[in-house]
Write a protein that holds these residues in place. Structure first.
Motif, PDB file in Angstrom:
ATOM      1  N   LYS A 111       0.825  -1.209   0.000  1.00  0.00           N
ATOM      2  CA  LYS A 111       0.000   0.000   0.000  1.00  0.00           C
ATOM      3  C   LYS A 111       0.863   1.265   0.000  1.00  0.00           C
ATOM      4  CE  LYS A 111      -3.825   2.373   1.863  1.00  0.00           C
ATOM      5  NZ  LYS A 111      -5.171   2.242   1.433  1.00  0.00           N
ATOM      6  N   LEU A 112       1.974   1.241   0.751  1.00  0.00           N
ATOM      7  CA  LEU A 112       2.747   2.461   0.983  1.00  0.00           C
ATOM      8  C   LEU A 112       3.860   2.716  -0.031  1.00  0.00           C
ATOM      9  CD1 LEU A 112       2.929   2.142   4.862  1.00  0.00           C
ATOM     10  CD2 LEU A 112       1.449   3.651   3.528  1.00  0.00           C
ATOM     11  N   ASN A 113       4.432   1.662  -0.609  1.00  0.00           N
ATOM     12  CA  ASN A 113       5.490   1.776  -1.629  1.00  0.00           C
ATOM     13  C   ASN A 113       6.748   2.510  -1.171  1.00  0.00           C
ATOM     14  OD1 ASN A 113       4.042   0.391  -3.666  1.00  0.00           O
ATOM     15  ND2 ASN A 113       2.832   2.240  -3.998  1.00  0.00           N
ATOM     16  N   ALA A 114       7.266   2.149  -0.001  1.00  0.00           N
ATOM     17  CA  ALA A 114       8.524   2.720   0.478  1.00  0.00           C
ATOM     18  C   ALA A 114       9.698   2.105  -0.278  1.00  0.00           C
ATOM     19  CB  ALA A 114       8.688   2.452   1.973  1.00  0.00           C
ATOM     20  N   THR A 115      10.712   2.906  -0.514  1.00  0.00           N
ATOM     21  CA  THR A 115      11.918   2.423  -1.186  1.00  0.00           C
ATOM     22  C   THR A 115      12.720   1.510  -0.267  1.00  0.00           C
ATOM     23  OG1 THR A 115      11.996   4.495  -2.410  1.00  0.00           O
ATOM     24  CG2 THR A 115      13.990   3.154  -2.429  1.00  0.00           C
ATOM     25  N   TYR A 116      12.789   1.861   1.024  1.00  0.00           N
ATOM     26  CA  TYR A 116      13.581   1.101   1.990  1.00  0.00           C
ATOM     27  C   TYR A 116      12.704   0.608   3.136  1.00  0.00           C
ATOM     28  CZ  TYR A 116      17.427   3.256  -0.499  1.00  0.00           C
ATOM     29  OH  TYR A 116      18.288   3.653  -1.494  1.00  0.00           O
ATOM     30  N   LEU A 117      13.070  -0.551   3.659  1.00  0.00           N
ATOM     31  CA  LEU A 117      12.384  -1.125   4.809  1.00  0.00           C
ATOM     32  C   LEU A 117      13.403  -1.375   5.912  1.00  0.00           C
ATOM     33  CD1 LEU A 117      10.228  -3.874   3.029  1.00  0.00           C
ATOM     34  CD2 LEU A 117       9.611  -1.498   3.500  1.00  0.00           C
ATOM     35  N   MET A 118      12.970  -1.180   7.138  1.00  0.00           N
ATOM     36  CA  MET A 118      13.781  -1.504   8.312  1.00  0.00           C
ATOM     37  C   MET A 118      12.895  -2.292   9.265  1.00  0.00           C
ATOM     38  SD  MET A 118      15.620   1.085  11.016  1.00  0.00           S
ATOM     39  CE  MET A 118      16.369   0.490  12.521  1.00  0.00           C
ATOM     40  N   VAL A 119      13.404  -3.416   9.727  1.00  0.00           N
ATOM     41  CA  VAL A 119      12.703  -4.227  10.718  1.00  0.00           C
ATOM     42  C   VAL A 119      13.650  -4.371  11.901  1.00  0.00           C
ATOM     43  CG1 VAL A 119      11.700  -6.480  11.209  1.00  0.00           C
ATOM     44  CG2 VAL A 119      11.437  -5.494   8.937  1.00  0.00           C
ATOM     45  N   THR A 120      13.142  -4.078  13.100  1.00  0.00           N
ATOM     46  CA  THR A 120      14.005  -4.150  14.276  1.00  0.00           C
ATOM     47  C   THR A 120      13.221  -4.526  15.526  1.00  0.00           C
ATOM     48  OG1 THR A 120      15.604  -2.940  15.651  1.00  0.00           O
ATOM     49  CG2 THR A 120      13.770  -1.657  14.751  1.00  0.00           C
ATOM     50  N   TYR A 126      17.314  -5.212  10.512  1.00  0.00           N
ATOM     51  CA  TYR A 126      17.389  -5.692   9.134  1.00  0.00           C
ATOM     52  C   TYR A 126      16.946  -4.567   8.211  1.00  0.00           C
ATOM     53  CZ  TYR A 126      17.601 -10.164  11.494  1.00  0.00           C
ATOM     54  OH  TYR A 126      17.968 -11.192  12.329  1.00  0.00           O
ATOM     55  N   TYR A 127      17.684  -4.405   7.125  1.00  0.00           N
ATOM     56  CA  TYR A 127      17.404  -3.336   6.167  1.00  0.00           C
ATOM     57  C   TYR A 127      17.242  -3.944   4.779  1.00  0.00           C
ATOM     58  CZ  TYR A 127      19.819  -0.971  10.001  1.00  0.00           C
ATOM     59  OH  TYR A 127      20.219  -0.533  11.230  1.00  0.00           O
ATOM     60  N   CYS A 128      16.272  -3.452   4.028  1.00  0.00           N
ATOM     61  CA  CYS A 128      16.024  -3.942   2.669  1.00  0.00           C
ATOM     62  C   CYS A 128      15.761  -2.761   1.744  1.00  0.00           C
ATOM     63  CB  CYS A 128      14.781  -4.826   2.607  1.00  0.00           C
ATOM     64  SG  CYS A 128      14.745  -6.198   3.715  1.00  0.00           S
ATOM     65  N   GLN A 129      16.062  -2.967   0.478  1.00  0.00           N
ATOM     66  CA  GLN A 129      15.665  -2.027  -0.563  1.00  0.00           C
ATOM     67  C   GLN A 129      14.632  -2.724  -1.428  1.00  0.00           C
ATOM     68  OE1 GLN A 129      18.806  -0.375  -2.929  1.00  0.00           O
ATOM     69  NE2 GLN A 129      17.428   1.001  -4.011  1.00  0.00           N
ATOM     70  N   THR A 130      13.578  -2.008  -1.758  1.00  0.00           N
ATOM     71  CA  THR A 130      12.506  -2.570  -2.564  1.00  0.00           C
ATOM     72  C   THR A 130      12.879  -2.503  -4.042  1.00  0.00           C
ATOM     73  OG1 THR A 130      10.925  -1.712  -0.948  1.00  0.00           O
ATOM     74  CG2 THR A 130      10.041  -2.459  -3.050  1.00  0.00           C
ATOM     75  N   TYR A 137      12.765  -7.906  -2.410  1.00  0.00           N
ATOM     76  CA  TYR A 137      13.551  -7.061  -1.520  1.00  0.00           C
ATOM     77  C   TYR A 137      14.988  -7.538  -1.516  1.00  0.00           C
ATOM     78  CZ  TYR A 137       8.975  -5.649   0.114  1.00  0.00           C
ATOM     79  OH  TYR A 137       7.700  -5.189   0.166  1.00  0.00           O
ATOM     80  N   GLU A 138      15.903  -6.586  -1.556  1.00  0.00           N
ATOM     81  CA  GLU A 138      17.333  -6.874  -1.469  1.00  0.00           C
ATOM     82  C   GLU A 138      17.810  -6.425  -0.088  1.00  0.00           C
ATOM     83  OE1 GLU A 138      19.241  -8.316  -3.787  1.00  0.00           O
ATOM     84  OE2 GLU A 138      17.627  -8.455  -5.264  1.00  0.00           O
ATOM     85  N   PHE A 139      18.416  -7.349   0.663  1.00  0.00           N
ATOM     86  CA  PHE A 139      18.927  -6.981   1.979  1.00  0.00           C
ATOM     87  C   PHE A 139      20.161  -6.096   1.825  1.00  0.00           C
ATOM     88  CE2 PHE A 139      16.111 -10.316   3.238  1.00  0.00           C
ATOM     89  CZ  PHE A 139      15.675  -9.902   4.477  1.00  0.00           C
ATOM     90  N   MET A 140      20.321  -5.171   2.787  1.00  0.00           N
ATOM     91  CA  MET A 140      21.414  -4.201   2.773  1.00  0.00           C
ATOM     92  C   MET A 140      22.085  -4.185   4.152  1.00  0.00           C
ATOM     93  SD  MET A 140      18.993  -1.112   1.385  1.00  0.00           S
ATOM     94  CE  MET A 140      20.307   0.070   1.410  1.00  0.00           C
TER      95      MET A 140
END
Length: 148
Positions: A111-120, A126-130, A137-140
């Motif tokens: 729904k939101l279409n963020a370029t980057y994700l962070m889960v903590t 954990y960081y990902c790029q969409t 998702y590609e982990f970074m």
């Protein structure tokens, strides 16, 4: 509260009606200090102090509707042009980050279409790029610093 895997930050904390409250710089008010809120406040300070994101680019705990259900995201960061840049999912330190956690943030991101994700959970980050084209998702190693 538990020591988290973030730099040390100073917070305004107070007790009221047998509850501990922490001041949220984004919402400009005191909120109940739960383990998840402790993580969220560290994330906000991390984004401001380490990644240099301006306060007015950050939003916390807003409601969104997904498939007719009301949900709340934890933290989002906007680009200067108003586009969603980073979506953050916070869990309490005792919650293990699992595939279910990633599924949750991925569902929000449809729904939101963020370029980057962070889960903590405050201990593991954990960081990902969409990749919107490949729908994956590609982990970074980390999320980018603020840039105009």
């Amino acid at each position: 509260m538990q020591r988290l895997n973030f730099p040390s930050y100073t917070f305004r904390v107070k007790n009221s009606e047998n509850r501990t409250l922490i001041f949220d710089e984004i919402r400009k008010k005191f909120v109940v200090l739960t383990p998840e809120e402790w993580v969220r406040q560290h994330v906000v300070q991390f984004l401001i102090q380490e990644k240099n994101y301006p306060l007015n680019h950050i939003n916390v705990e807003k409601q969104i509707t997904l498939n007719g259900l009301k949900k709340r995201y934890d933290v989002v960061v906007f680009k200067t042009n108003g586009e969603l840049h980073i979506l953050v999912e916070c869990k309490a330190p005792e919650i293990t980050i699992s595939q279910m956690t990633f599924d949750q943030i991925a569902q929000y991101n449809f729904k939101l279409n963020a370029t980057y994700l962070m889960v903590t959970n405050g201990l593991s980050h954990y960081y990902c790029q969409t990749d919107f084209v490949a729908e994956k998702y590609e982990f970074m190693q980390e999320i980018p610093d603020f840039s105009r």
